[in-house]
Write a protein that holds these residues in place. Sequence first.
Motif, PDB file in Angstrom:
ATOM      1  N   GLY A  20     -19.565  23.781 -31.826  1.00 30.99           N
ATOM      2  CA  GLY A  20     -18.462  23.685 -32.756  1.00 30.99           C
ATOM      3  C   GLY A  20     -17.386  22.693 -32.373  1.00 30.99           C
ATOM      4  O   GLY A  20     -16.548  22.363 -33.201  1.00 30.99           O
ATOM      5  N   LEU A  21     -17.402  22.233 -31.178  1.00 30.44           N
ATOM      6  CA  LEU A  21     -16.275  21.420 -30.725  1.00 30.44           C
ATOM      7  C   LEU A  21     -16.703  19.967 -30.603  1.00 30.44           C
ATOM      8  O   LEU A  21     -17.535  19.637 -29.759  1.00 30.44           O
ATOM      9  CB  LEU A  21     -15.753  21.961 -29.401  1.00 30.44           C
ATOM     10  N   SER A  78     -18.812  28.109 -28.044  1.00 27.83           N
ATOM     11  CA  SER A  78     -18.607  26.887 -27.263  1.00 27.83           C
ATOM     12  C   SER A  78     -17.128  26.792 -26.898  1.00 27.83           C
ATOM     13  O   SER A  78     -16.284  27.374 -27.577  1.00 27.83           O
ATOM     14  CB  SER A  78     -19.034  25.656 -28.056  1.00 27.83           C
ATOM     15  N   ALA A  79     -16.892  26.100 -25.823  1.00 32.75           N
ATOM     16  CA  ALA A  79     -15.508  25.995 -25.360  1.00 32.75           C
ATOM     17  C   ALA A  79     -15.317  24.693 -24.610  1.00 32.75           C
ATOM     18  O   ALA A  79     -16.247  24.152 -24.010  1.00 32.75           O
ATOM     19  CB  ALA A  79     -15.164  27.169 -24.452  1.00 32.75           C
ATOM     20  N   VAL A  80     -14.100  24.193 -24.687  1.00 29.44           N
ATOM     21  CA  VAL A  80     -13.710  23.015 -23.906  1.00 29.44           C
ATOM     22  C   VAL A  80     -12.415  23.382 -23.204  1.00 29.44           C
ATOM     23  O   VAL A  80     -11.535  24.016 -23.798  1.00 29.44           O
ATOM     24  CB  VAL A  80     -13.503  21.786 -24.809  1.00 29.44           C
ATOM     25  N   VAL A 138     -10.063  25.621 -25.420  1.00 27.45           N
ATOM     26  CA  VAL A 138     -10.274  25.736 -26.851  1.00 27.45           C
ATOM     27  C   VAL A 138     -11.656  26.331 -27.046  1.00 27.45           C
ATOM     28  O   VAL A 138     -12.619  25.887 -26.415  1.00 27.45           O
ATOM     29  CB  VAL A 138     -10.209  24.343 -27.508  1.00 27.45           C
ATOM     30  N   GLY A 139     -11.766  27.320 -27.878  1.00 24.41           N
ATOM     31  CA  GLY A 139     -13.060  27.932 -28.111  1.00 24.41           C
ATOM     32  C   GLY A 139     -13.418  27.886 -29.585  1.00 24.41           C
ATOM     33  O   GLY A 139     -12.549  27.898 -30.465  1.00 24.41           O
ATOM     34  N   SER A 140     -14.718  27.790 -29.816  1.00 30.56           N
ATOM     35  CA  SER A 140     -15.209  27.800 -31.196  1.00 30.56           C
ATOM     36  C   SER A 140     -16.276  28.864 -31.327  1.00 30.56           C
ATOM     37  O   SER A 140     -17.014  29.136 -30.375  1.00 30.56           O
ATOM     38  CB  SER A 140     -15.789  26.428 -31.543  1.00 30.56           C
ATOM     39  N   MET A 141     -16.367  29.441 -32.509  1.00 30.19           N
ATOM     40  CA  MET A 141     -17.386  30.442 -32.753  1.00 30.19           C
ATOM     41  C   MET A 141     -18.741  29.776 -32.993  1.00 30.19           C
ATOM     42  O   MET A 141     -19.759  30.444 -33.071  1.00 30.19           O
ATOM     43  CB  MET A 141     -17.011  31.296 -33.979  1.00 30.19           C
ATOM     44  N   GLN A 142     -18.737  28.439 -33.135  1.00 26.12           N
ATOM     45  CA  GLN A 142     -19.989  27.723 -33.376  1.00 26.12           C
ATOM     46  C   GLN A 142     -20.557  27.222 -32.050  1.00 26.12           C
ATOM     47  O   GLN A 142     -19.799  26.820 -31.161  1.00 26.12           O
ATOM     48  CB  GLN A 142     -19.738  26.517 -34.299  1.00 26.12           C
ATOM     49  N   PRO A 143     -21.890  27.206 -31.937  1.00 24.28           N
ATOM     50  CA  PRO A 143     -22.512  26.770 -30.683  1.00 24.28           C
ATOM     51  C   PRO A 143     -22.127  25.347 -30.301  1.00 24.28           C
ATOM     52  O   PRO A 143     -21.919  25.044 -29.142  1.00 24.28           O
ATOM     53  CB  PRO A 143     -24.008  26.879 -30.957  1.00 24.28           C
ATOM     54  N   ALA A 175     -11.544  22.470 -35.212  1.00 21.53           N
ATOM     55  CA  ALA A 175     -12.702  23.306 -34.914  1.00 21.53           C
ATOM     56  C   ALA A 175     -12.349  24.506 -34.057  1.00 21.53           C
ATOM     57  O   ALA A 175     -13.184  25.373 -33.834  1.00 21.53           O
ATOM     58  CB  ALA A 175     -13.763  22.458 -34.214  1.00 21.53           C
ATOM     59  N   ALA A 176     -11.126  24.519 -33.579  1.00 23.39           N
ATOM     60  CA  ALA A 176     -10.777  25.585 -32.642  1.00 23.39           C
ATOM     61  C   ALA A 176     -10.623  26.904 -33.369  1.00 23.39           C
ATOM     62  O   ALA A 176      -9.990  26.986 -34.426  1.00 23.39           O
ATOM     63  CB  ALA A 176      -9.477  25.237 -31.920  1.00 23.39           C
ATOM     64  N   ASP A 177     -11.249  27.934 -32.842  1.00 19.15           N
ATOM     65  CA  ASP A 177     -11.042  29.262 -33.375  1.00 19.15           C
ATOM     66  C   ASP A 177     -10.053  30.029 -32.508  1.00 19.15           C
ATOM     67  O   ASP A 177      -9.452  30.990 -32.931  1.00 19.15           O
ATOM     68  CB  ASP A 177     -12.377  30.023 -33.427  1.00 19.15           C
TER      69      ASP A 177
END
Lengths: 1028, 387
Positions: A287-288, A262-264, A280-285, A188-190
């Motif tokens: 997403g992670l 979203s990010a972790v 780790v960041g995702s473009m989805q709200p 899921a990571a972008d």
Amino acid sequence: MAGAEWSTQQLAEFIGAVSVADNEATAALAAVERAAELLDADAAAIVAGGEIIAAVGYPEGAAPVADLEAVRPGVAGFLLEVPGVGPCASTAVTLEHPPASTLVVARAGVDGLTPEEAGLLRGMARVAALTMRMLRVLDEEREAREGLEELAGQQAALRRVATLIVSGVQPSAVFDAVAEEVGHVIAAADVTLVGRYDAHGAVEFVGGWSREGDPSFVGSRVSLGGHNVATLVLERNIPARVDHLTEEATAATALAREWARSAVGAPINVEGRIWGVVTVGSMQPDGLPPGIERQLADFTELVATAIANAQAREELRTIADEQAALRRVATLVAEAAPPEAVFTAVAEEVHRLLHADETGLSRYDPDGLWTVLAVRGAMTDSMPIGFRLDPGPSMPGVAQLLSGHSVRVDAPPTGTLADDLIRAEDLQAWVASPIVLMGRTWGQVAVFSRHGPLPTGAEERLGHFTELVATAIANAQAREDLRTIADEQAALRRVATLIAAAAPPEEVFTAVAEEVGRLLSPDRAYVGRYETDDTMTHVASWSSTGENLPVGIRAPGGAGTVSGLVRETGRPARVDRYAGDMYAAAREHGIGSAVAAPITIEGRPWGVIGVASTSEEPPPTGTEERLAKFTELVATAIANAQAREELRTVADEQAALRRVAMLVARGLAAAEIFDAVVKETRAVLGVDSVALLRPESDGTVAVLAVHSTHPEPPGIPVGGRFTPEPNGVIEPVLRTGRPSRIDAPEGNVGRMAQLLRVGGNRGAAGAPIVVEGRPWGVMLAVWKQAGALPAGGEGRLVQFTELVATAVANTEAQAELTASRARIIATADETRRRIERDLHDGLQQRLVSLALQLRAAQAVTPPDLDELVGELDDVVRGLNVTIDELREYARGIHPAILAEGGLAPALKSLARRSALPVELDVRAEKRLPQPIEVAAYYIVSEALANAAKHAEASSAAVEVEAADDVLRVFVRDDGVGGADFGRGSGLVGLRDRVETLGGRLTLHSELDAGTSIEVKLPLRDESRPAPG
Amino acid sequence: MQPTRWVGVGSAGGPAEGAGAHATDEALLAEDAKLLIVFCSPTFDLPALIRGIRTRAGDVPLIGCTTAGEIVATGPRDASVVVTAFGGDGFAVETACAKGASRDLREAGATAARCVPARTDLPHKALLLLSDGLAGDQQQIVRGAYGVLGAGVPLVGGCAGDDLKMTRTFQFHDDEVLTDAVVAAGIASDAPLGIGVHHGWRRVGQPMLVTSSAGTRVFTLDDGPALDVYLAHLGLDQPADGDREWLARLALTHPFGLSRPGGEEKVRLISGGDFGDRSLSCVAEVPQGALVWVMEGDEESVLEATEAAAGASVAALDGRPPLGMVAFDCIARRGVLGDAGIRVEIDRLAALAAGAPIAGFYTYGEIARTRGVRGFHNQTLVVLSVA
């Protein structure tokens, strides 16, 4: 609508709602919500094992789990209190899944569910349970499958990273690798980032990966703060997640150019401290997926290992480098290299170690400026060694440095220096560490960077070097102090040795001036003595150029001068800048400033030791104290010299006086004493001539004695007379009874002075000889060398004149006493002679006449009157005896035969009449003076009487001889001896009589050895004052 | 001393900034305003309008939305702005805003719900929600809010409109003009807040089983294409040109009704149809397996519902006279009543308000949850009366 149909439709709706859930939790929530909605309930919940699985109808998180669990399936009549609704009839049904769970619904009112509704609830419960279980199984299977895949991928990724780490590549390569692997592993990571926290609230992205292949954010720095994972991770040091990132939060963590929703993030901990973050960041709200945190943790550990390894290597190398550098500097310090060498070495080592663009070591001067002592980098030209720069009032960190703390400036600062530096050198950041010496900031070492902040810890590392610098300075100062002290001690010892060796003060002064000059390195050094006016005489002087000022020159020493200040205050003083009148005077002497310390002798200011500077730069502080160490020595030297001089003078004087006093005591003739006095006085005073003069009644003075160094004494010889000059030396002494003095330097135009000069003399002094309150004479001293008799020296003359007076008085008293005793004895003798004559001429003659008349009467007395004739005869006989006794008595008083026949017949008569046999030997045929004859007669008479009466002698011998102007009388017996003057004998009277005549009586009377008396009487009467 | 409370309403038309300022001036009866509620036409320059309002009201918390027509005591309006102000110490208000609501409507509802002041001295509470009706299943917003607040706090509000263009609506929160957002005001008052809700629709014909649906989308009814089955129930043939506007107008007065155990149907407005896949779109979820009816109403039934809703809201005030009344009136009802009808409706509202100011708007969906979980309505009039 039929109930069953209704229920079926409701259940279908429920199934529809629940079945779309894609995980167990969502299904549970959908189940309770739909159950509540479909049963028109106010609250519903699934509870299991004390936990709320899902609930609605209560405020968020406030579902009463115990109350809900209390509602038991199959039991009616439970009421739950639902806030905002009130009592709600509650029903529970068992769920087959999760284990031991129930579905509880609560509806306002006290009426429970209808059987139909209860059936619906059971149906819903079954659907919910099945759905949840199915989802659980699916979840688990999916998780297991995904987990396995992930695990495999992750393990491979981790292995690759680990391999990289083991191969020892730079951490930056590891960071990128990790970012990329994480990006691949977490589907899921972008975007992934490896960030390092710095000490200033920012995170620097040191590695990154982007699905789009453009990790352009790597290398950027972002300030922390706000709701983003980098900040949260740093705050809590645990993984953090933000599922709905705002645009700002995204920007704040530079997750991507695009808006990551979203990010972790998970922390990277190196050696127990948070070092950075893997994000780790995702473009989805949303997403992670959950669990990413755990996956990240595996990578963060690897990153930490890589960093730790690299840090360890780097640290090892850095430490080794640093230790080597420190050792090199320390060696320099230990070798007592000059501080300048240490400064240079430190600047060089620090410059290299900290990869500085510019490095400077500077000293803080008291005037607020900094002096560059060492410099490395491009500024070597613009700020060479010795360059003085003004840090300016707003220089950041100066206060901190002054208080002994390191300073780090990471942003281009403002302030005078800062402006200059930025303009000229484009410096971006610096770190400075203070050089602290004895608790005070002495200076600083600063390193500058043109490329962002200096390495973390640069402060501490600089600190190690500044400590060494401080040690070097302290050592150098200590050495310098030690050498100074040693030099000073040596100088003082040399001077002290001179003093101990009783060197003349002049030599000591010169030595002191030289030593002070050498020690203090002034332009000039001098020893000055105060004069009575406001001047000071240079008694010694030293100059750095060797052009010493001549000894003896006078210099101003009054108000405004340093000497004047010293004299005024009694303490060391300094004049840093001569001003006013003194400025010109000082300039004339080429003096800009001076320091002096007092030489005090017997509590009185004597002079100064001073140093002077010909430049504007005053002698350094502390000069006063160092000068003061010499002043005591000089004072000691002077005092010693004075003491020695005084002692010698006193000793000489005392010796001279003693000698004269001895003469006086021995009762020598006045002329002898006078000769001795003038001789001793001249020697003691060190003058050229001394004379003793006696005023005569005609206004002249007679020369009684004179002594001179010159074989031909000038002036009038002994016995000569002259008339003293009025207002000269002699006349005032006689007139006032006090000492008088005239100095006759060339300038003195007085007559006496001129007279003195004519005689080649430069001065004369006189002191009176006062006997019994009357001026008896004058002692006169004359000298040819100016100052031979110091001022006040005439007082010393007095000591001798007093002695002369005593001698004179003694001589006169002795003469008077002798005369007086002679007069007494003579009077007694005369009285005795008169009594004897009276007795002889008066009483004796009348008794003889009376006896003759009695004889005549007897002759005419009738014989018949025999008795009467007999009586008359007895009377006449008695009368004759009385006449004989009277005659004998009168003879004892004054033997007439002595006056008539002289000593020899008188002695013969005495011997004849003696009760002892006397052997008489008289060899003095001529008549001798009457007192001598009387004395000799009484001596023999008394001695024979004593021999007969006390000595139990059997015989005696008498010898009398007149020869060499002395009559010697010697009487000896063979008695018991032991006679003395104290036994009430007539010996005392005999001695008085002998001494009155200037003679001497000697008694020898050992026990059982007889007694002998010897008397010598002078027959010459010249020295004997005439009696009367 | 009793805390004071006041409600003021102002309305204006014309250029945006001036209209906003003017309406605000009218609404601000006193200085201690606690909340501004703004309903306005989407035709305004919205930022300018909000600026005009904020210029006058300062930083008084503001929520609001665009409408499909505004309601004031003097009648319905278009191209106007209506500003309602709550003021006085008797009110405590906090506002919240959830942006990007469509990503998770339930969460948006939850986020918006976390603004009810925790004031024990002001025991009467309500959450006023204004949402984007085009953003998806609005019941999810209600569920989210209910999940946070529980049964204790009633929910009231409506979905923003765009003059029936059905393309984009706007929500206001303080200075912001938003789309796809839920804005909310948590109101605490020392006097009751009465909520009434009624629709006045009735079932037409036989029920249909939702045989296939997903969320708000209904694909099949009774196993037939939803659009065709719907039209067939109304006795209509599909127009040849597949006219969307025609379908929208038709659906406006013929919503679905979902049967409920409690009696009154849950009305679901049909917002449009897909002539391609023959599906129907509703503004709220129509669950698969549910029974639905086609509903219809006439002027009388709708007006009766008006009186029922407003009457119930006033009745909930424990006998106190209302200070003001805020109406969330479904745009469909306006369609049923016609221009004359809505005038009558507003007159009836005014009569019940007994002189208190009235504000409101024509909505794309209404929110009223006073009991139970359900709280989203269609074709309904929701009235909030403030004592």
